[in-house]
Scaffold this motif. Structure first.
Motif, PDB file in Angstrom:
ATOM      1  N   GLY A   5      -6.386   4.926  -6.878  1.00  0.00           N
ATOM      2  CA  GLY A   5      -7.706   4.689  -6.302  1.00  0.00           C
ATOM      3  C   GLY A   5      -7.788   3.365  -5.581  1.00  0.00           C
ATOM      4  O   GLY A   5      -8.496   3.230  -4.577  1.00  0.00           O
ATOM      5  N   ASN A   6      -7.037   2.371  -6.067  1.00  0.00           N
ATOM      6  CA  ASN A   6      -7.034   1.061  -5.415  1.00  0.00           C
ATOM      7  C   ASN A   6      -6.517   1.147  -3.984  1.00  0.00           C
ATOM      8  O   ASN A   6      -7.046   0.493  -3.080  1.00  0.00           O
ATOM      9  CB  ASN A   6      -6.178   0.095  -6.229  1.00  0.00           C
ATOM     10  CG  ASN A   6      -6.138  -1.302  -5.640  1.00  0.00           C
ATOM     11  OD1 ASN A   6      -7.138  -1.799  -5.134  1.00  0.00           O
ATOM     12  ND2 ASN A   6      -4.987  -1.927  -5.690  1.00  0.00           N
ATOM     13  N   LEU A   7      -5.496   1.980  -3.736  1.00  0.00           N
ATOM     14  CA  LEU A   7      -4.901   2.065  -2.398  1.00  0.00           C
ATOM     15  C   LEU A   7      -5.790   2.839  -1.423  1.00  0.00           C
ATOM     16  O   LEU A   7      -6.085   2.370  -0.328  1.00  0.00           O
ATOM     17  CB  LEU A   7      -3.509   2.700  -2.496  1.00  0.00           C
ATOM     18  CG  LEU A   7      -2.475   1.875  -3.267  1.00  0.00           C
ATOM     19  CD1 LEU A   7      -1.154   2.622  -3.353  1.00  0.00           C
ATOM     20  CD2 LEU A   7      -2.276   0.508  -2.618  1.00  0.00           C
ATOM     21  N   PHE A   8      -6.214   4.057  -1.828  1.00  0.00           N
ATOM     22  CA  PHE A   8      -7.114   4.804  -0.958  1.00  0.00           C
ATOM     23  C   PHE A   8      -8.448   4.065  -0.804  1.00  0.00           C
ATOM     24  O   PHE A   8      -9.038   4.038   0.279  1.00  0.00           O
ATOM     25  CB  PHE A   8      -7.364   6.207  -1.526  1.00  0.00           C
ATOM     26  CG  PHE A   8      -6.259   7.181  -1.240  1.00  0.00           C
ATOM     27  CD1 PHE A   8      -5.798   7.378   0.059  1.00  0.00           C
ATOM     28  CD2 PHE A   8      -5.673   7.917  -2.260  1.00  0.00           C
ATOM     29  CE1 PHE A   8      -4.775   8.270   0.320  1.00  0.00           C
ATOM     30  CE2 PHE A   8      -4.648   8.811  -2.004  1.00  0.00           C
ATOM     31  CZ  PHE A   8      -4.199   8.999  -0.705  1.00  0.00           C
ATOM     32  N   GLY A   9      -8.914   3.465  -1.905  1.00  0.00           N
ATOM     33  CA  GLY A   9     -10.169   2.722  -1.849  1.00  0.00           C
ATOM     34  C   GLY A   9     -10.076   1.498  -0.961  1.00  0.00           C
ATOM     35  O   GLY A   9     -11.049   1.128  -0.298  1.00  0.00           O
ATOM     36  N   THR A  67      -1.721  -2.775  -8.025  1.00  0.00           N
ATOM     37  CA  THR A  67      -1.370  -1.356  -8.125  1.00  0.00           C
ATOM     38  C   THR A  67      -0.197  -1.141  -9.071  1.00  0.00           C
ATOM     39  O   THR A  67      -0.231  -0.267  -9.939  1.00  0.00           O
ATOM     40  CB  THR A  67      -1.034  -0.794  -6.735  1.00  0.00           C
ATOM     41  OG1 THR A  67      -2.194  -0.879  -5.899  1.00  0.00           O
ATOM     42  CG2 THR A  67      -0.606   0.664  -6.827  1.00  0.00           C
ATOM     43  N   LEU A  68       0.858  -1.942  -8.916  1.00  0.00           N
ATOM     44  CA  LEU A  68       2.032  -1.798  -9.778  1.00  0.00           C
ATOM     45  C   LEU A  68       1.708  -2.141 -11.232  1.00  0.00           C
ATOM     46  O   LEU A  68       2.187  -1.490 -12.161  1.00  0.00           O
ATOM     47  CB  LEU A  68       3.173  -2.678  -9.265  1.00  0.00           C
ATOM     48  CG  LEU A  68       3.753  -2.295  -7.896  1.00  0.00           C
ATOM     49  CD1 LEU A  68       4.861  -3.263  -7.496  1.00  0.00           C
ATOM     50  CD2 LEU A  68       4.281  -0.867  -7.901  1.00  0.00           C
ATOM     51  N   THR A  69       0.858  -3.161 -11.420  1.00  0.00           N
ATOM     52  CA  THR A  69       0.465  -3.537 -12.784  1.00  0.00           C
ATOM     53  C   THR A  69      -0.354  -2.430 -13.443  1.00  0.00           C
ATOM     54  O   THR A  69      -0.120  -2.070 -14.604  1.00  0.00           O
ATOM     55  CB  THR A  69      -0.345  -4.841 -12.764  1.00  0.00           C
ATOM     56  OG1 THR A  69       0.437  -5.879 -12.174  1.00  0.00           O
ATOM     57  CG2 THR A  69      -0.742  -5.254 -14.175  1.00  0.00           C
TER      58      THR A  69
END
Length: 327
Positions: A241-245, A227-229
């Protein structure tokens, strides 16, 4: 010795998961799929693979509480990462800028977590073969959610890149790297689960609390790094989207775990204390969604109030789980 085993296995899992995410990026670029859809489905699935393998391994080793705690605790940690993302990018409102495009993914993640909490509470003893009817409904709901998100990705202005970035490795390398990283994770995760279970016995904290905190933290490290990258590279849609996904995928993984649990309904045997863990994840996911949509621009120092609220609820939730003796 057991702590050293845990740290070594955790480090190896993080390295393998990072390679998995890199390979996922190659596949995404070569197949020309949109950034939001990649973040919600492909990247979230890739970075959540440690959770899935850890959960399945925990089931095989007879510690279902560690399995469920890993997934539900990871939901809490992913929303905590939203606050971290806000802190790192405090000069511009990264979450606000992409808020409307992620309203559907956040809402679907909230819905699936609510389904899981409801089924744990209702304890519906309905099975299709060895598979619980509740788990089957969760799996079907996830597949429907992916179809909805795919449709949204076609309708939005977020389009696939016109050209593949220069220097992108070939698709074959991405696929081979993805498979090798997945194989490495499947070998390492049973080792980490075994050491986690022994830590739970040594400390007396129980597999539920250890799964919700320590194991969930380790298996969520790929989400943190990825996410940070992605945000640093300007891939805002992919980062959020990575976190909610990942929360969406975690609930799918919880239903999928029932496929490997042959003794009956998986949701029917886990500790009822998971109602509290599940509600905390549901509360934080709802807070993350509301915080993204409500255009509040108030800060305390460099931290937005909604991000601060997520941090307080996360650590307050861990304190509550510990004081209640969960597990």
């Amino acid at each position: 010795m057991v702590w050293l085993e845990f740290l070594i296995s955790a480090g190896l899992i993080t390295l393998a998961a990072m390679q998995l995410a890199k390979s996922g990026d190659i596949i995404a670029a070569r197949t020309r799929m949109g950034g939001m859809f990649i973040g919600i489905v492909l990247l979230a699935g890739a970075t959540s693979l440690p959770e899935v393998l850890t959960t399945i391994s925990a089931v095989f080793q007879g510690v279902p509480n560690l399995a469920a705690g890993n997934l539900l605790g990871s939901n809490m940690f992913n929303m905590f990462l939203l606050a971290v993302l806000d802190l790192v990018h405090y000069k511009h409102r990264l979450l606000r800028k992409a808020a409307l495009r992620h309203a559907l993914s956040g809402s679907l993640a909230t819905f699936l977590i609510a389904m899981v909490v409801f089924f744990i509470l209702a304890d519906l003893d309905v099975q299709v073969g060895w598979l619980g009817g509740d788990s089957l409904l969760i799996i079907l709901a996830y597949l429907a959610a992916v179809a909805l998100l795919r449709g949204q990705s076609r309708d939005t202005s977020v389009a696939p890149p016109a050209e593949i970035p220069e220097g992108t490795p070939p698709l074959r390398r991405g696929v081979i790297g993805f498979v090798l990283a997945a194989v490495a994770l499947s070998v390492i995760t049973p080792w980490m689960v075994n050491s986690s279970s022994r830590i739970a016995d040594i400390t007396g904290l129980g597999t539920t609390f250890i799964g919700t905190t320590l194991v969930a933290l380790v298996t969520s490290l790929p989400e943190l790094v990825t996410t940070l990258t992605a945000a640093r590279l300007g891939a805002d849609d992919m980062a959020i989207g990575n976190l909610f996904g990942s929360n969406l995928f975690n609930m799918f993984a919880l239903g999928l775990t029932d496929v490997f649990y042959l003794q009956g309904r998986f949701l029917g045997v886990i500790d009822p204390a998971f109602l509290l863990v599940g509600m905390l994840g549901l509360l934080m996911t709802g807070m993350g969604l509301i915080g993204n949509l409500a255009r509040l621009e108030r800060r305390l120092f460099i931290l937005e109030l909604d991000a601060m609220a997520l941090i307080l609820v996360y650590f307050g939730g861990l304190w509550l789980l510990f004081t209640r003796g969960v597990g």
